[in-house]
Write a protein that holds these residues in place. Structure first.
Motif: not given
Length: 142
Positions: A55-60, A85-90, A130-142
């Motif tokens: 039931s968690s509202p955000k991916p972790i 805190p303002e991101s969509g992830y924990d 992983r670098g900054e760009a790879d982390i962003k891509k990873f998060l977008e795929m969630l």
């Protein structure tokens, strides 16, 4: 400054127990929002309660790391910056030396390993730095 602080402590001590109780009770403690979004050095109970919560509202993101792992030391601050805190992830960090069974359960064979959980299930995973760009891509795929 130090002398003034010592005088204040002596004044409180001389005032008696009722003043000390009052003075100590005026300080309030609370959890900040960041503390609730980052579960650092989590144990197995915290992992089960948060990462496997359907039931968690955000991916972790669960960052499996070890204190001796140099890439882990660089990756964790990058992950923290993307899980504010303002991101969509924990973010949760788990020390594999303390919880090897938990690491084995999620097939952690190299460090760092980041496993993304959403709705209590594994959604994605990456191994290694992983670098900054790879982390962003990873998060977008969630």
């Amino acid at each position: 400054m130090i002398g003034q602080s010592l005088r204040s402590v002596r004044t409180i001590a001389q005032a008696g127990p009722s003043f000390r109780t009052f003075a100590l009770s005026q300080r309030s403690f609370h959890a900040s929002r960041v503390a609730r979004d980052h579960y650092l050095n989590a144990n197995e109970e915290e992992f089960n309660a948060r990462a496997l919560d359907e039931s968690s509202p955000k991916p972790i993101l669960v960052d499996f790391y070890a204190a001796w792992c140099q890439p882990c030391r660089v990756l964790t601050p990058l992950l923290k910056s993307h899980t504010q805190p303002e991101s969509g992830y924990d973010l949760m960090t788990v020390d594999v030396d303390e919880f090897p069974d938990l690491a084995a359960k999620y097939k952690v064979s190299a460090l760092p390993t980041v496993v993304a959980f959403k709705d209590g299930k594994v959604k994605n995973k990456f191994v290694g730095f992983r670098g900054e760009a790879d982390i962003k891509k990873f998060l977008e795929m969630l």
